[in-house]
Design a protein around this motif. Structure first.
Motif, mmCIF file in Angstrom:
data_model
loop_
_atom_site.group_PDB
_atom_site.id
_atom_site.type_symbol
_atom_site.label_atom_id
_atom_site.label_comp_id
_atom_site.label_asym_id
_atom_site.label_seq_id
_atom_site.Cartn_x
_atom_site.Cartn_y
_atom_site.Cartn_z
ATOM 1 N N SER A 118 3.214 7.572 5.701
ATOM 2 C CA SER A 118 4.341 7.187 4.836
ATOM 3 C C SER A 118 5.163 6.450 5.128
ATOM 4 O O SER A 118 4.992 5.053 4.027
ATOM 5 C CB SER A 118 5.224 8.269 4.209
ATOM 6 N N ASP A 119 4.786 5.949 6.470
ATOM 7 C CA ASP A 119 6.241 4.945 6.791
ATOM 8 C C ASP A 119 4.945 3.371 7.092
ATOM 9 O O ASP A 119 6.110 2.194 7.101
ATOM 10 C CB ASP A 119 6.891 5.020 8.010
ATOM 11 N N ALA A 120 3.948 3.942 7.557
ATOM 12 C CA ALA A 120 2.859 2.599 7.810
ATOM 13 C C ALA A 120 2.492 1.921 6.530
ATOM 14 O O ALA A 120 2.600 1.108 6.039
ATOM 15 C CB ALA A 120 1.831 2.992 8.499
ATOM 16 N N ARG A 121 2.307 2.676 5.244
ATOM 17 C CA ARG A 121 2.055 2.113 4.187
ATOM 18 C C ARG A 121 2.970 1.625 3.834
ATOM 19 O O ARG A 121 2.823 0.292 3.031
ATOM 20 C CB ARG A 121 2.003 3.064 3.101
ATOM 21 N N ALA A 123 5.231 -0.089 5.074
ATOM 22 C CA ALA A 123 5.664 -1.054 6.756
ATOM 23 C C ALA A 123 4.852 -2.258 5.317
ATOM 24 O O ALA A 123 4.924 -3.278 5.357
ATOM 25 C CB ALA A 123 4.988 -1.117 8.094
ATOM 26 N N ILE A 124 3.261 -2.729 5.428
ATOM 27 C CA ILE A 124 2.752 -3.066 4.981
ATOM 28 C C ILE A 124 2.852 -3.387 2.840
ATOM 29 O O ILE A 124 3.630 -5.472 2.949
ATOM 30 C CB ILE A 124 1.553 -2.762 4.874
ATOM 31 N N ILE A 125 3.910 -2.756 3.090
ATOM 32 C CA ILE A 125 4.584 -3.099 1.622
ATOM 33 C C ILE A 125 5.426 -4.286 1.309
ATOM 34 O O ILE A 125 5.170 -4.891 0.898
ATOM 35 C CB ILE A 125 4.938 -1.834 0.510
ATOM 36 N N ILE A 126 5.932 -3.960 2.571
ATOM 37 C CA ILE A 126 7.642 -4.810 2.458
ATOM 38 C C ILE A 126 6.966 -6.257 3.048
ATOM 39 O O ILE A 126 7.446 -6.603 2.814
ATOM 40 C CB ILE A 126 8.455 -3.521 3.889
ATOM 41 N N VAL A 127 6.085 -5.991 4.409
ATOM 42 C CA VAL A 127 5.227 -7.375 4.750
ATOM 43 C C VAL A 127 4.832 -8.140 3.073
ATOM 44 O O VAL A 127 5.450 -9.241 3.381
ATOM 45 C CB VAL A 127 4.704 -7.066 5.715
ATOM 46 N N ARG A 128 4.768 -7.845 2.108
ATOM 47 C CA ARG A 128 3.305 -8.126 1.096
ATOM 48 C C ARG A 128 4.862 -8.945 0.045
ATOM 49 O O ARG A 128 4.904 -9.977 0.452
ATOM 50 C CB ARG A 128 2.777 -7.201 1.136
ATOM 51 N N LYS A 129 6.082 -7.930 0.202
ATOM 52 C CA LYS A 129 6.814 -8.337 -0.372
ATOM 53 C C LYS A 129 7.977 -9.659 -0.476
ATOM 54 O O LYS A 129 7.915 -10.350 -0.904
ATOM 55 C CB LYS A 129 7.669 -6.955 -0.754
ATOM 56 N N HIS A 130 7.669 -9.685 1.167
ATOM 57 C CA HIS A 130 8.294 -11.013 1.970
ATOM 58 C C HIS A 130 7.655 -11.933 1.916
ATOM 59 O O HIS A 130 7.656 -12.963 2.901
ATOM 60 C CB HIS A 130 9.485 -10.542 3.085
ATOM 61 N N ALA A 131 6.426 -11.974 2.082
ATOM 62 C CA ALA A 131 4.731 -12.898 2.659
ATOM 63 C C ALA A 131 5.279 -14.213 2.397
ATOM 64 O O ALA A 131 5.116 -15.344 3.183
ATOM 65 C CB ALA A 131 3.879 -12.531 1.564
ATOM 66 N N ALA A 132 6.052 -14.549 0.916
ATOM 67 C CA ALA A 132 6.565 -15.872 1.059
ATOM 68 C C ALA A 132 7.597 -16.697 1.828
ATOM 69 O O ALA A 132 7.561 -17.693 2.268
ATOM 70 C CB ALA A 132 6.883 -16.657 -0.316
ATOM 71 N N GLU A 133 8.693 -15.674 1.920
ATOM 72 C CA GLU A 133 9.877 -16.151 2.781
ATOM 73 C C GLU A 133 9.608 -16.156 4.434
ATOM 74 O O GLU A 133 9.926 -16.545 4.563
ATOM 75 C CB GLU A 133 10.814 -14.827 2.440
ATOM 76 N N TRP A 134 8.217 -14.860 4.568
ATOM 77 C CA TRP A 134 8.048 -15.370 6.354
ATOM 78 C C TRP A 134 6.625 -15.741 6.359
ATOM 79 O O TRP A 134 6.473 -16.327 7.259
ATOM 80 C CB TRP A 134 8.339 -14.108 6.662
ATOM 81 N N PHE A 160 -6.511 4.416 1.740
ATOM 82 C CA PHE A 160 -5.105 3.775 1.583
ATOM 83 C C PHE A 160 -5.144 3.557 -0.464
ATOM 84 O O PHE A 160 -6.119 3.772 -0.938
ATOM 85 C CB PHE A 160 -5.613 1.486 2.245
ATOM 86 N N ASN A 161 -4.854 2.773 -0.040
ATOM 87 C CA ASN A 161 -5.056 2.230 -2.438
ATOM 88 C C ASN A 161 -5.119 0.740 -2.422
ATOM 89 O O ASN A 161 -5.000 -0.099 -1.227
ATOM 90 C CB ASN A 161 -3.736 2.532 -3.231
ATOM 91 N N VAL A 162 -4.923 0.213 -3.147
ATOM 92 C CA VAL A 162 -4.868 -0.957 -3.677
ATOM 93 C C VAL A 162 -3.748 -2.217 -2.709
ATOM 94 O O VAL A 162 -3.250 -2.969 -2.679
ATOM 95 C CB VAL A 162 -4.987 -1.683 -5.021
ATOM 96 N N GLU A 163 -3.100 -0.931 -3.463
ATOM 97 C CA GLU A 163 -1.505 -1.959 -2.548
ATOM 98 C C GLU A 163 -0.823 -1.527 -1.070
ATOM 99 O O GLU A 163 -0.171 -2.742 -0.857
ATOM 100 C CB GLU A 163 -0.226 -1.193 -3.218
ATOM 101 N N THR A 164 -1.600 -0.596 -0.063
ATOM 102 C CA THR A 164 -1.867 -0.575 0.521
ATOM 103 C C THR A 164 -2.731 -1.211 1.927
ATOM 104 O O THR A 164 -3.022 -0.566 3.333
ATOM 105 C CB THR A 164 -1.223 0.897 0.865
ATOM 106 N N ARG A 165 -4.087 -1.370 1.435
ATOM 107 C CA ARG A 165 -4.955 -1.955 2.368
ATOM 108 C C ARG A 165 -4.956 -2.552 3.126
ATOM 109 O O ARG A 165 -4.599 -3.809 2.673
ATOM 110 C CB ARG A 165 -5.780 -1.645 1.122
ATOM 111 N N PRO A 166 -4.893 -2.661 4.209
ATOM 112 C CA PRO A 166 -4.522 -3.763 5.430
ATOM 113 C C PRO A 166 -6.265 -4.340 5.252
ATOM 114 O O PRO A 166 -7.276 -4.417 4.764
ATOM 115 C CB PRO A 166 -4.722 -2.808 7.268
ATOM 116 N N ASP A 167 -5.777 -5.542 5.319
ATOM 117 C CA ASP A 167 -6.566 -6.614 5.622
ATOM 118 C C ASP A 167 -7.979 -7.080 6.628
ATOM 119 O O ASP A 167 -8.848 -6.955 6.672
ATOM 120 C CB ASP A 167 -6.563 -8.319 5.348
ATOM 121 N N PHE A 168 -7.158 -6.465 7.903
ATOM 122 C CA PHE A 168 -8.077 -6.041 9.314
ATOM 123 C C PHE A 168 -7.432 -5.025 9.341
ATOM 124 O O PHE A 168 -6.177 -5.097 9.508
ATOM 125 C CB PHE A 168 -8.506 -7.846 9.642
#
Length: 282
Positions: A118-121, A123-134, A160-168
């Motif tokens: 749940s923590d890993a999921r 984390a990836i949601i937060i990174v994508r949420k702040h993608a433009a900023e970072w 994973f689901n659509v929101e939490t799938r890593p790209d690699f």
């Protein structure tokens, strides 16, 4: 003198390619499925954290980045976290590749197997949420892990689901299976207990959870690893190939387990060079 020169070079690299790290809580309003740990986080020895009660991500944004981001899950047998050589120590190197690097400080299971994932999921949601900023491309966010952190990373890559799938995914000497004949016993017991039901063992045996939608993988390990048997990586690699998922695996003849970003690992130059090439391909 050599150590002084290396320290100066590292400092210069950090200043050129990295910005000031940003630490964010994963769950500012309180974590779901809490493992109800009491007490503060402890550091029983240098480089290790246990009893994590406030999970966070530490973000190292790259200057003039290429849009890629990597979330790193340190190892520690689901009992503690090796935050330095399997975490923060890699930040400058990844920033030098133009990659935003994120270290995940995740909670231990403590009888709740769903807590780390749940923590890993999140984390990836937060990174994508702040993608433009970072300066991150939401379609270039990967997960990475070492040892038990490799199990967590491969769990995110197969659950994973659509929101939490890593790209690699990038895995260093990972725990993959919960099959007690060749898993890491401590990780297995800490994640799913001493006598888990078969369904739970199967659920977290990630070589059995690979599908054609599992993200591409880079795997590195040593053939003389006596802590996590190489069969973990090999069987996962074969499952990826069976499902036509792009994968590369590098097995070094010596090195044992837990080398992370340590200079003492004989093949550090080789695995980092190979990873750099692989990351450039997409």
């Amino acid at each position: 003198m050599k150590k002084i020169i290396l320290s100066v070079m590292l400092a210069l690299t950090t200043s050129v390619f990295a910005q000031k790290p940003i630490e964010l809580p994963l769950w500012p309003n309180g974590a779901p499925n809490s493992n109800e740990l009491k007490g503060e986080e402890q550091e029983p020895e240098k480089n290790r954290l246990s009893n994590v009660t406030s999970p966070t991500i530490t973000v190292y944004p790259a200057k003039n980045g290429n849009g890629k981001a990597i979330i790193m899950c340190p190892g520690g047998g689901y009992a503690r976290l090796a935050m330095d050589h399997e975490g923060h120590d890699m930040a400058s190197w990844f920033n030098a590749q133009g990659i935003t690097y994120v270290v995940l400080k995740y909670r231990m299971p403590n009888g709740h197997s769903e807590v780390p994932i749940s923590d890993a999921r999140e984390a990836i949601i937060i990174v994508r949420k702040h993608a433009a900023e970072w300066g991150v491309n939401v379609h270039k966010v990967g997960i990475m892990g070492a040892s038990a952190g490799g199990h967590l990373a491969s769990t995110l890559a197969t659950h994973f689901n659509v929101e939490t799938r890593p790209d690699f995914q990038i895995l260093l000497y990972p725990v993959i299976t919960m099959n007690k004949s060749y898993t890491h016993g401590g990780s297995r017991q800490n994640l799913i207990g001493k006598s888990p039901v078969k369904e739970l063992e199967t659920l977290y045996s990630n070589e059995l959870q690979v599908t054609e939608k599992t993200p591409k993988a880079f795997i590195a390990l040593s053939s003389d690893d006596s802590t996590v048997p190489p069969q973990n990586s090999v069987n996962y690699y074969l499952a990826l190939l069976k499902n036509k998922v792009s994968a590369t695996m590098h097995i070094y003849p010596i090195g044992g387990h837990g080398w992370g970003f340590r200079d003492s690992f004989t093949y550090k130059r080789q695995w980092t060079d190979e990873l750099e090439k692989w990351l450039r391909e997409f």
